[in-house]
Write a protein that holds these residues in place. Sequence first.
Motif, PDB file in Angstrom:
ATOM      1  N   ALA B  10      -8.988   6.356  16.771  1.00  0.00           N
ATOM      2  CA  ALA B  10      -7.650   6.931  16.956  1.00  0.00           C
ATOM      3  C   ALA B  10      -6.720   5.930  17.629  1.00  0.00           C
ATOM      4  CB  ALA B  10      -7.739   8.201  17.797  1.00  0.00           C
ATOM      5  N   ALA B  11      -7.275   5.181  18.603  1.00  0.00           N
ATOM      6  CA  ALA B  11      -6.454   4.193  19.303  1.00  0.00           C
ATOM      7  C   ALA B  11      -5.962   3.136  18.338  1.00  0.00           C
ATOM      8  CB  ALA B  11      -7.260   3.542  20.426  1.00  0.00           C
ATOM      9  N   ILE B  12      -6.845   2.708  17.425  1.00  0.00           N
ATOM     10  CA  ILE B  12      -6.436   1.672  16.477  1.00  0.00           C
ATOM     11  C   ILE B  12      -5.387   2.213  15.529  1.00  0.00           C
ATOM     12  CG2 ILE B  12      -7.228   0.268  14.548  1.00  0.00           C
ATOM     13  CD1 ILE B  12      -9.784  -0.195  16.070  1.00  0.00           C
ATOM     14  N   SER B  13      -5.609   3.433  15.020  1.00  0.00           N
ATOM     15  CA  SER B  13      -4.645   3.902  14.016  1.00  0.00           C
ATOM     16  C   SER B  13      -3.301   4.260  14.653  1.00  0.00           C
ATOM     17  CB  SER B  13      -5.215   5.063  13.204  1.00  0.00           C
ATOM     18  OG  SER B  13      -5.179   6.230  13.959  1.00  0.00           O
ATOM     19  N   SER B  14      -3.285   4.744  15.906  1.00  0.00           N
ATOM     20  CA  SER B  14      -1.953   4.985  16.468  1.00  0.00           C
ATOM     21  C   SER B  14      -1.414   3.745  17.164  1.00  0.00           C
ATOM     22  CB  SER B  14      -1.935   6.206  17.387  1.00  0.00           C
ATOM     23  OG  SER B  14      -2.739   5.988  18.506  1.00  0.00           O
ATOM     24  N   GLY B  15      -2.265   2.738  17.354  1.00  0.00           N
ATOM     25  CA  GLY B  15      -1.765   1.487  17.915  1.00  0.00           C
ATOM     26  C   GLY B  15      -1.184   0.560  16.870  1.00  0.00           C
ATOM     27  N   THR B  16      -1.569   0.750  15.603  1.00  0.00           N
ATOM     28  CA  THR B  16      -1.121  -0.187  14.563  1.00  0.00           C
ATOM     29  C   THR B  16       0.397  -0.191  14.355  1.00  0.00           C
ATOM     30  OG1 THR B  16      -3.268  -0.111  13.508  1.00  0.00           O
ATOM     31  CG2 THR B  16      -1.434  -0.832  12.158  1.00  0.00           C
ATOM     32  N   PRO B  17       1.057   0.986  14.293  1.00  0.00           N
ATOM     33  CA  PRO B  17       2.527   0.905  14.188  1.00  0.00           C
ATOM     34  C   PRO B  17       3.143   0.179  15.371  1.00  0.00           C
ATOM     35  CG  PRO B  17       1.804   3.206  14.362  1.00  0.00           C
ATOM     36  CD  PRO B  17       0.587   2.372  14.208  1.00  0.00           C
ATOM     37  N   THR B  38      14.632  -1.987  17.395  1.00  0.00           N
ATOM     38  CA  THR B  38      13.312  -1.633  16.877  1.00  0.00           C
ATOM     39  C   THR B  38      13.211  -0.182  16.412  1.00  0.00           C
ATOM     40  OG1 THR B  38      12.502  -3.144  18.538  1.00  0.00           O
ATOM     41  CG2 THR B  38      10.869  -1.835  17.390  1.00  0.00           C
ATOM     42  N   GLU B  39      13.634   0.728  17.296  1.00  0.00           N
ATOM     43  CA  GLU B  39      13.519   2.152  16.972  1.00  0.00           C
ATOM     44  C   GLU B  39      14.287   2.484  15.678  1.00  0.00           C
ATOM     45  OE1 GLU B  39      11.777   4.184  18.900  1.00  0.00           O
ATOM     46  OE2 GLU B  39      12.459   6.205  18.419  1.00  0.00           O
ATOM     47  N   GLY B  40      15.508   1.973  15.570  1.00  0.00           N
ATOM     48  CA  GLY B  40      16.317   2.268  14.389  1.00  0.00           C
ATOM     49  C   GLY B  40      15.724   1.665  13.135  1.00  0.00           C
ATOM     50  N   ILE B  41      15.231   0.432  13.243  1.00  0.00           N
ATOM     51  CA  ILE B  41      14.674  -0.221  12.057  1.00  0.00           C
ATOM     52  C   ILE B  41      13.382   0.464  11.630  1.00  0.00           C
ATOM     53  CG2 ILE B  41      13.678  -2.371  11.204  1.00  0.00           C
ATOM     54  CD1 ILE B  41      15.747  -3.882  12.694  1.00  0.00           C
ATOM     55  N   MET B  42      12.585   0.902  12.622  1.00  0.00           N
ATOM     56  CA  MET B  42      11.365   1.637  12.268  1.00  0.00           C
ATOM     57  C   MET B  42      11.707   2.897  11.484  1.00  0.00           C
ATOM     58  SD  MET B  42       9.078   1.347  15.721  1.00  0.00           S
ATOM     59  CE  MET B  42       7.825   2.554  15.321  1.00  0.00           C
ATOM     60  N   LEU B  43      12.745   3.606  11.938  1.00  0.00           N
ATOM     61  CA  LEU B  43      13.131   4.839  11.254  1.00  0.00           C
ATOM     62  C   LEU B  43      13.619   4.557   9.840  1.00  0.00           C
ATOM     63  CD1 LEU B  43      14.862   6.762  14.152  1.00  0.00           C
ATOM     64  CD2 LEU B  43      12.965   7.596  12.781  1.00  0.00           C
ATOM     65  N   ILE B  44      14.433   3.490   9.700  1.00  0.00           N
ATOM     66  CA  ILE B  44      14.913   3.140   8.365  1.00  0.00           C
ATOM     67  C   ILE B  44      13.733   2.734   7.475  1.00  0.00           C
ATOM     68  CG2 ILE B  44      16.203   1.373   7.095  1.00  0.00           C
ATOM     69  CD1 ILE B  44      18.023   3.418   8.167  1.00  0.00           C
ATOM     70  N   LEU B 201       7.902  -2.623   8.756  1.00  0.00           N
ATOM     71  CA  LEU B 201       6.522  -2.332   8.349  1.00  0.00           C
ATOM     72  C   LEU B 201       5.876  -1.308   9.263  1.00  0.00           C
ATOM     73  CD1 LEU B 201       4.668  -5.561   7.278  1.00  0.00           C
ATOM     74  CD2 LEU B 201       5.561  -3.689   5.926  1.00  0.00           C
ATOM     75  N   SER B 202       6.287  -1.354  10.533  1.00  0.00           N
ATOM     76  CA  SER B 202       5.778  -0.372  11.471  1.00  0.00           C
ATOM     77  C   SER B 202       6.136   1.039  11.011  1.00  0.00           C
ATOM     78  CB  SER B 202       6.361  -0.682  12.843  1.00  0.00           C
ATOM     79  OG  SER B 202       6.190   0.384  13.688  1.00  0.00           O
ATOM     80  N   GLY B 203       7.403   1.194  10.576  1.00  0.00           N
ATOM     81  CA  GLY B 203       7.810   2.495  10.039  1.00  0.00           C
ATOM     82  C   GLY B 203       7.058   2.826   8.761  1.00  0.00           C
ATOM     83  N   PHE B 204       6.848   1.797   7.936  1.00  0.00           N
ATOM     84  CA  PHE B 204       6.093   1.952   6.689  1.00  0.00           C
ATOM     85  C   PHE B 204       4.701   2.499   6.990  1.00  0.00           C
ATOM     86  CE2 PHE B 204       3.046  -0.037   3.746  1.00  0.00           C
ATOM     87  CZ  PHE B 204       3.553   0.359   2.527  1.00  0.00           C
ATOM     88  N   TYR B 205       4.034   1.879   7.976  1.00  0.00           N
ATOM     89  CA  TYR B 205       2.686   2.336   8.311  1.00  0.00           C
ATOM     90  C   TYR B 205       2.714   3.754   8.843  1.00  0.00           C
ATOM     91  CZ  TYR B 205      -1.991   2.596  10.100  1.00  0.00           C
ATOM     92  OH  TYR B 205      -3.275   2.993  10.315  1.00  0.00           O
ATOM     93  N   LEU B 206       3.715   4.021   9.676  1.00  0.00           N
ATOM     94  CA  LEU B 206       3.832   5.332  10.293  1.00  0.00           C
ATOM     95  C   LEU B 206       3.871   6.436   9.231  1.00  0.00           C
ATOM     96  CD1 LEU B 206       4.023   5.910  13.299  1.00  0.00           C
ATOM     97  CD2 LEU B 206       6.478   6.007  13.073  1.00  0.00           C
ATOM     98  N   ILE B 207       4.658   6.185   8.182  1.00  0.00           N
ATOM     99  CA  ILE B 207       4.809   7.276   7.209  1.00  0.00           C
ATOM    100  C   ILE B 207       3.757   7.226   6.114  1.00  0.00           C
ATOM    101  CG2 ILE B 207       6.448   6.174   5.630  1.00  0.00           C
ATOM    102  CD1 ILE B 207       7.793   9.168   6.072  1.00  0.00           C
ATOM    103  N   GLY B 221      10.279   7.388  20.019  1.00  0.00           N
ATOM    104  CA  GLY B 221      10.324   6.419  21.111  1.00  0.00           C
ATOM    105  C   GLY B 221       9.303   5.297  21.016  1.00  0.00           C
ATOM    106  N   ARG B 222       8.537   5.251  19.915  1.00  0.00           N
ATOM    107  CA  ARG B 222       7.553   4.172  19.783  1.00  0.00           C
ATOM    108  C   ARG B 222       8.213   2.802  19.783  1.00  0.00           C
ATOM    109  NH1 ARG B 222       5.227   7.998  16.473  1.00  0.00           N
ATOM    110  NH2 ARG B 222       3.110   8.591  17.020  1.00  0.00           N
ATOM    111  N   GLY B 223       9.414   2.735  19.195  1.00  0.00           N
ATOM    112  CA  GLY B 223      10.124   1.464  19.152  1.00  0.00           C
ATOM    113  C   GLY B 223      10.407   0.928  20.546  1.00  0.00           C
ATOM    114  N   TRP B 224      10.744   1.848  21.442  1.00  0.00           N
ATOM    115  CA  TRP B 224      11.058   1.414  22.814  1.00  0.00           C
ATOM    116  C   TRP B 224       9.806   1.033  23.553  1.00  0.00           C
ATOM    117  CZ3 TRP B 224      15.846   0.227  23.862  1.00  0.00           C
ATOM    118  CH2 TRP B 224      16.845   0.788  23.063  1.00  0.00           C
ATOM    119  N   ILE B 225       8.723   1.780  23.306  1.00  0.00           N
ATOM    120  CA  ILE B 225       7.454   1.403  23.931  1.00  0.00           C
ATOM    121  C   ILE B 225       7.062   0.004  23.448  1.00  0.00           C
ATOM    122  CG2 ILE B 225       5.003   1.956  24.038  1.00  0.00           C
ATOM    123  CD1 ILE B 225       5.754   4.880  24.093  1.00  0.00           C
TER     124      ILE B 225
END
Lengths: 369, 309
Positions: B10-17, B38-44, B201-207, B221-225
């Motif tokens: 679980a850590a790896i899969s939620s850490g990858t984005p 980051t946050e905006g680009i991830m969402l886009i 790509l982070s957003g890509f992986y997320l979805i 808030g992942r982008g800010w983290i």
Amino acid sequence: MNQKTSAEQAAVEIQGSKKKLELPFRLEYDPHKKSSSWFVPLLSILIALFICAVFIAIDGMNPITVYGKMLQGAFGSAFGISETLVKATPLLLCGLGVAIAYRISIWNIGAEGQFLLGAIGATAITIYFPNLPGIVYIPLMVIVGIVAGAVWGLLTALPRTYYQVNELITSLMLNYIALLLLDYFVFGPWRDPEGFNFPGTPMFLPSQLLATIGDTRLHIGVLFAIIAVVLFAFLILKTRWGYELRVLGANPSAAKYAGIKINKHILLVMMISGGMAGLAGMIEVSGVAGRLMYGISPGYGYTAIIVAWLARLNPWAMIVSSIFIGGLIVGGYSVQTIGLPSSMSLMLQGAILFCLIGGEMLSKFRVKK
Amino acid sequence: MDVFILLLTAAISSGTPLLFAVLGGILSEKAGVIHLGTEGIMLIGAVMSCIVFIETESLFVTFIACLLASGFLGLIHAFLSISLGANQIVSGLAITLFGTGLSAYLGKSVAGIALPVSVPKVELSWLEFIPVIGKVFSNLDLFIWMSIVLTIVLYLYMYKTSWGLHLKAVGDSPSTTDVMGISVTGFRYFHVIVGSMLMGLSGFYLIMAYSPNWIEGMTAGRGWIAIALIIFARWNPIYALFCAYFFGGLDALGFRIQLFEIPVPSYFLKMIPYFATIVVLMFVGWKNRNKPPIEPKSLGVPYFREQRF
């Protein structure tokens, strides 16, 4: 024959110009150049409207219809105008809050969290002290709202001054924490048992509500905001303290040598900044919603950043910019009737901010022959 | 042991984005450009992937579309902050606001549709003889491996190639780099745009892999983290990998504790990663209080040749 020579000549000229690419003018960057005060913001708003129009058109809507709808919704009726002012009030207060922090280059983007804490604090009074005499409620709620916001601001400032933690990140993390805290209260212990599962506290008593003006939803919180602007303008532009802030913002190392205590200023400014947002939160629950509820803020804290930048951190200009952005939000709601999401206004805000900073920087370039 | 395997997975899969976004941020900041978009680009990136995948059902086309969209936003940030010398913090905030709004606008038609996506798994059954770790790593999806390979490639690029040296020079002292005959502007543009693509790509992986349906503001808030993790990882891709998995683990932990029926409201468990970010940064600040800062020395300072000194 003649034609050919001229073509050849042109070709030679092109080749020549390729070898030595020299523009007839040169762009020179001058960081101290001041641009005309109102022209750049106005133009950037127009360009931003155009950019978003392209997206709307791609989506298959007529941008003119959409914008017309927004304008109509925001300023087209007495109701629309009062709604716009209702939205402008928290924006103005939060905008003043972030602006004072930006003046000393403290990037407070935590106005959202500070706003929510102000709202939660003011509501706590109504929940835990239900039997106070009516007259004390509003002053008490104002004080608690301001203090709650200021404490939340302090939570950003303390790590910044003592552990060099970037305030951008702290204030944003605190926004998410505040949001979860709000959800906890309205879904949990403070939920109205007779609220038909609506995630909100019970409605406030009449003595806990801000008086409204006439038949509209416009409340006396607007006056609070105006007083804040006057106070802010006086503090920043007329006092020694305001001057110290300006020095600090322009050149921190010079300020240090001049004996200005940077850490003390940061703590104080963040408390003021948070307190303003907290007051806005109190006004919102007590003047508009009449209770604390889920989604009490449509992102006022973030939008306040644009209000502040559009006005170039000038408190008087912020009255205009907050009304404009307030209209944008109300207009955003009114496009929902033609099937567009209200977050349209968020997109417009982002585009305005792009064009604004782009335009401001562009106007610092000088064309030199 | 089983719990540990579950948690690590679980850590790896939620850490990858987070990892993709941190790597993107590192690239941009190494070149001296603060990137708060980051946050905006991830969402886009996420919403583009969602829309294009529903249209085409091709992972490859989706991948390319996501790169183009996020690269374009990166180009805007690059133009404002490099060519115009605008305030990089405000420019980044503008990207995040714009991205949040535009993604909500574009995503309204695909909200809530479950994507019929099956991300290819990489089965490495020969790894299974290693206890615990082998079990975790023998069955990860393609994109997780891509992020791990990318981490190593970026590490080698930044520390073992001459381009990597130039990159460090551009971030530390652009005027020196300019004298050396290296284009500061070109370097900065390239790294901001590629960095933004990684954020996309982070957003890509997320979805596509993490939660395959579009919800407004799904990055939470992942982008800010991720931006905070850049500091935590000391601008080093290898550290970034461990930081991202650590925070992914915290995220997953909050989710798992609920399953054990510990009487803590879920709202407080969800606060864990945000609190942890603040606490960790305070710890880093306290630990390095007497050391010179390790961030790129001209981070956030625009460079104009006419003004060099």
